[in-house]
Scaffold this motif. Structure first.
Motif, PDB file in Angstrom:
ATOM      1  N   UNK A  90     -77.783  -0.704  25.111  1.00  0.00           N
ATOM      2  CA  UNK A  90     -77.098   0.538  24.628  1.00  0.00           C
ATOM      3  C   UNK A  90     -75.755   0.222  24.152  1.00  0.00           C
ATOM      4  N   UNK A  91     -75.187  -0.775  24.548  1.00  0.00           N
ATOM      5  CA  UNK A  91     -73.594  -1.119  24.101  1.00  0.00           C
ATOM      6  C   UNK A  91     -73.578  -2.018  22.994  1.00  0.00           C
ATOM      7  N   UNK A  92     -74.795  -2.695  23.025  1.00  0.00           N
ATOM      8  CA  UNK A  92     -74.510  -3.927  21.994  1.00  0.00           C
ATOM      9  C   UNK A  92     -75.466  -3.964  20.911  1.00  0.00           C
ATOM     10  N   UNK A  93     -76.386  -3.238  21.057  1.00  0.00           N
ATOM     11  CA  UNK A  93     -77.558  -3.313  20.085  1.00  0.00           C
ATOM     12  C   UNK A  93     -77.818  -1.890  19.475  1.00  0.00           C
ATOM     13  N   UNK A  94     -78.481  -0.750  20.133  1.00  0.00           N
ATOM     14  CA  UNK A  94     -78.673   0.261  19.851  1.00  0.00           C
ATOM     15  C   UNK A  94     -78.961   1.355  20.726  1.00  0.00           C
ATOM     16  N   UNK A  95     -78.039   2.452  20.432  1.00  0.00           N
ATOM     17  CA  UNK A  95     -78.242   3.644  21.415  1.00  0.00           C
ATOM     18  C   UNK A  95     -79.532   4.582  21.325  1.00  0.00           C
ATOM     19  N   UNK A  96     -80.233   4.300  20.037  1.00  0.00           N
ATOM     20  CA  UNK A  96     -81.648   4.822  19.621  1.00  0.00           C
ATOM     21  C   UNK A  96     -82.605   3.567  19.488  1.00  0.00           C
ATOM     22  N   UNK A  97     -83.105   2.922  20.553  1.00  0.00           N
ATOM     23  CA  UNK A  97     -83.930   1.924  20.178  1.00  0.00           C
ATOM     24  C   UNK A  97     -85.275   2.270  19.447  1.00  0.00           C
ATOM     25  N   UNK A 114     -77.090   8.461  26.651  1.00  0.00           N
ATOM     26  CA  UNK A 114     -76.219   9.356  25.538  1.00  0.00           C
ATOM     27  C   UNK A 114     -75.588  10.397  26.057  1.00  0.00           C
ATOM     28  N   UNK A 115     -76.435  10.931  26.817  1.00  0.00           N
ATOM     29  CA  UNK A 115     -75.703  12.651  27.112  1.00  0.00           C
ATOM     30  C   UNK A 115     -74.499  12.308  27.921  1.00  0.00           C
ATOM     31  N   UNK A 116     -74.371  11.204  28.794  1.00  0.00           N
ATOM     32  CA  UNK A 116     -73.241  11.047  29.538  1.00  0.00           C
ATOM     33  C   UNK A 116     -72.041  11.103  28.630  1.00  0.00           C
ATOM     34  N   UNK A 154     -91.966   6.072  28.752  1.00  0.00           N
ATOM     35  CA  UNK A 154     -91.167   7.285  28.831  1.00  0.00           C
ATOM     36  C   UNK A 154     -90.054   7.162  29.700  1.00  0.00           C
ATOM     37  N   UNK A 155     -90.180   6.312  30.756  1.00  0.00           N
ATOM     38  CA  UNK A 155     -88.995   6.164  31.522  1.00  0.00           C
ATOM     39  C   UNK A 155     -87.945   5.411  30.905  1.00  0.00           C
ATOM     40  N   UNK A 156     -88.305   4.390  29.981  1.00  0.00           N
ATOM     41  CA  UNK A 156     -87.128   3.941  29.148  1.00  0.00           C
ATOM     42  C   UNK A 156     -86.485   4.823  28.482  1.00  0.00           C
ATOM     43  N   UNK A 157     -87.251   5.679  27.476  1.00  0.00           N
ATOM     44  CA  UNK A 157     -86.741   6.819  26.708  1.00  0.00           C
ATOM     45  C   UNK A 157     -85.943   7.539  27.550  1.00  0.00           C
ATOM     46  N   UNK A 158     -86.253   8.108  28.617  1.00  0.00           N
ATOM     47  CA  UNK A 158     -85.697   8.915  29.628  1.00  0.00           C
ATOM     48  C   UNK A 158     -84.179   8.529  29.824  1.00  0.00           C
ATOM     49  N   UNK A 159     -84.212   7.166  30.073  1.00  0.00           N
ATOM     50  CA  UNK A 159     -83.177   6.395  30.566  1.00  0.00           C
ATOM     51  C   UNK A 159     -81.975   6.499  29.573  1.00  0.00           C
ATOM     52  N   UNK A 183     -68.637  30.524  30.420  1.00  0.00           N
ATOM     53  CA  UNK A 183     -69.058  28.936  29.843  1.00  0.00           C
ATOM     54  C   UNK A 183     -68.617  28.047  30.924  1.00  0.00           C
ATOM     55  N   UNK A 184     -69.516  27.247  31.550  1.00  0.00           N
ATOM     56  CA  UNK A 184     -69.141  26.335  32.711  1.00  0.00           C
ATOM     57  C   UNK A 184     -69.484  24.950  32.135  1.00  0.00           C
ATOM     58  N   UNK A 185     -68.772  23.978  32.747  1.00  0.00           N
ATOM     59  CA  UNK A 185     -69.344  22.703  32.369  1.00  0.00           C
ATOM     60  C   UNK A 185     -70.688  22.152  32.889  1.00  0.00           C
ATOM     61  N   UNK A 186     -71.757  21.870  31.968  1.00  0.00           N
ATOM     62  CA  UNK A 186     -73.056  21.594  32.244  1.00  0.00           C
ATOM     63  C   UNK A 186     -72.957  20.305  33.261  1.00  0.00           C
ATOM     64  N   UNK A 187     -73.989  20.282  34.345  1.00  0.00           N
ATOM     65  CA  UNK A 187     -74.009  19.137  35.262  1.00  0.00           C
ATOM     66  C   UNK A 187     -74.995  18.412  34.463  1.00  0.00           C
ATOM     67  N   UNK A 188     -74.573  17.114  33.965  1.00  0.00           N
ATOM     68  CA  UNK A 188     -75.411  16.276  33.053  1.00  0.00           C
ATOM     69  C   UNK A 188     -76.099  14.924  33.769  1.00  0.00           C
ATOM     70  N   UNK A 189     -76.937  14.874  34.199  1.00  0.00           N
ATOM     71  CA  UNK A 189     -77.893  13.987  34.689  1.00  0.00           C
ATOM     72  C   UNK A 189     -77.361  12.551  34.336  1.00  0.00           C
ATOM     73  N   UNK A 190     -77.063  11.585  35.108  1.00  0.00           N
ATOM     74  CA  UNK A 190     -76.422  10.419  34.738  1.00  0.00           C
ATOM     75  C   UNK A 190     -77.535   9.244  34.961  1.00  0.00           C
TER      76      UNK A 190
END
Length: 393
Positions: free
Chosen positions: A88-95, A122-124, A112-117, A70-77
């Motif tokens: 993200x911090x003040x309105x919604x993490x799921x716009x 969130x994954x961070x 799609x790029x905004x969704x991906x961001x 079991x290794x620590x996953x490398x999460x894309x930032x």
């Protein structure tokens, strides 16, 4: 402060009729009764447990995880972006789609790029499988230890075999060293969980779990102060009986030992139903409601204590229903839902969106479904599903 203290420690609330704090203050030589001041020793012990947890996770749990590959996953930032970070911090993490369209136009990005961001951002904040494995291994170790200690202690206690002993000569019941250790250790552990919430990676259920730990600390402390510790040990042991099984099933899940995970989850469910829906109401509530009424009689804190225990039973019924529903869906459909509390989100749904779906946010409760539509479980019973055991005691 003196007036508040006198009001808070009102004898007519805390103690049975014709009993005063003075009666409990000076017992015979060699005899000790529970006192509120004893609970303060749980705080330094909680810090000690927290330190032991850090060492345990680093030098025991982590090497075990590496052995199990079991290794620590490398999460894309997510790339730095002040506008999106503010949303993200003040309105919604799921716009929703309206916000996504507005941000897309404001930044001149594709939706799609905004969704991906937002997905990357969130994954961070979500813990890796390695982090979750280490946390579960620590909890498994403590729960197994405290349950084993509780069973061993209660096996030698008369109230284990005849619950009426919880009330004979109440509240003049001697506090033994073993009973004190059991209570203070449980209390210190839940204090340590409250401390660790502020240092661990923040999760969606932060507030819920904080309230849960606070309620648990309050219940343990309340029963100790009015010397209901005998029945309190029974309550703690009944709840500890299933906790370590849930953590063991989580460990098997993180290590991808699927059949072991399934078996442990079934065993956890059976023990949970047996202890929370059979033993707790017909053994513990029976003695706190009826035997104590017959032997001691009701008084204000008695009503509060039993009211809290009845609320706890209502929660048991709700949690049992949720576990049964998960099991039923898993058996009937051969698939289960992911725990969106901590699992890393997948991008495959977004990457395969059709033009007409552009601008819609995929449900954050779903991870990518592999071929065969089995949600990555290969039809197994309990993969990825973890009903949080919010056992409030």
């Amino acid at each position: 402060m003196a007036a508040f203290s006198a009001w808070f420690w009102n004898e007519r609330f805390w103690l049975p009729h014709n009993v005063t704090w003075a009666d409990l203050a000076d017992p015979a030589p060699g005899v000790e009764y529970p006192k509120a001041g004893h609970l303060l020793s749980a705080l330094p012990l909680a810090l000690g447990i927290f330190a032991v947890r850090i060492l345990f996770e680093r030098f025991i749990a982590r090497p075990c995880a590496y052995v199990l590959r079991i290794q620590a996953e490398v999460t894309r930032r997510a790339q730095p972006n002040a506008v999106l970070e503010k949303v993200f911090t003040s309105i919604s993490k799921y716009p929703d789609s309206r916000h996504l369209d507005g941000l897309s136009k404001q930044l001149d990005w594709e939706v799609r790029k905004v969704q991906r961001w937002f997905r990357h951002r969130r994954n961070q904040d979500k813990p890796s499988t390695l982090t979750k494995f280490c946390e579960s291994m620590w909890r498994f170790t403590f729960y197994l230890y405290i349950f084993t200690y509780g069973i061993r202690f209660l096996w030698q206690s008369p109230w284990m075999w005849d619950t009426r002993h919880c009330w004979y000569n109440y509240p003049y019941q001697v506090l033994s060293p073993g009973l004190y250790y059991y209570y203070v250790t449980e209390l210190a552990f839940y204090w340590s969980l409250m401390f660790s919430q502020f240092t661990d990676i923040k999760r969606k259920d932060f507030l819920i779990m904080f309230i849960h730990h606070l309620a648990t600390v309050s219940l343990i402390s309340f029963s100790y102060v009015n010397n209901m510790v005998r029945v309190g040990t029974l309550v703690m042991c009944v709840h500890d009986a299933s906790d370590f099984l849930l953590e063991a099933a989580k460990l098997a899940n993180y290590a991808k030992y699927q059949r072991l995970c399934d078996s442990l989850f079934v065993l956890f469910g059976a023990v949970f139903f047996g202890t929370r829906l059979v033993i707790y109401p017909f053994w513990i509530l029976n003695t706190t409601l009826f035997e104590s009424w017959e032997i001691v009689g009701p008084y204000p804190s008695w009503w509060l204590f039993n009211g809290l225990l009845l609320v706890l039973q209502a929660l048991h019924i709700i949690w049992s229903y949720l576990i049964a529903r998960i099991a039923f869906k898993a058996i009937v459909r051969g698939k289960v839902s992911k725990d969106d509390r901590s699992d890393i989100e997948s991008s495959s749904e977004e990457e395969t969106e059709t033009p007409k779906d552009k601008g819609k946010m995929p449900s954050h409760n779903n991870a990518a479904s592999p071929k065969g539509g089995e949600n990555g479980t290969n039809g197994h019973f309990a993969s990825g599903v973890w009903v949080q055991d919010h056992s409030t005691w």
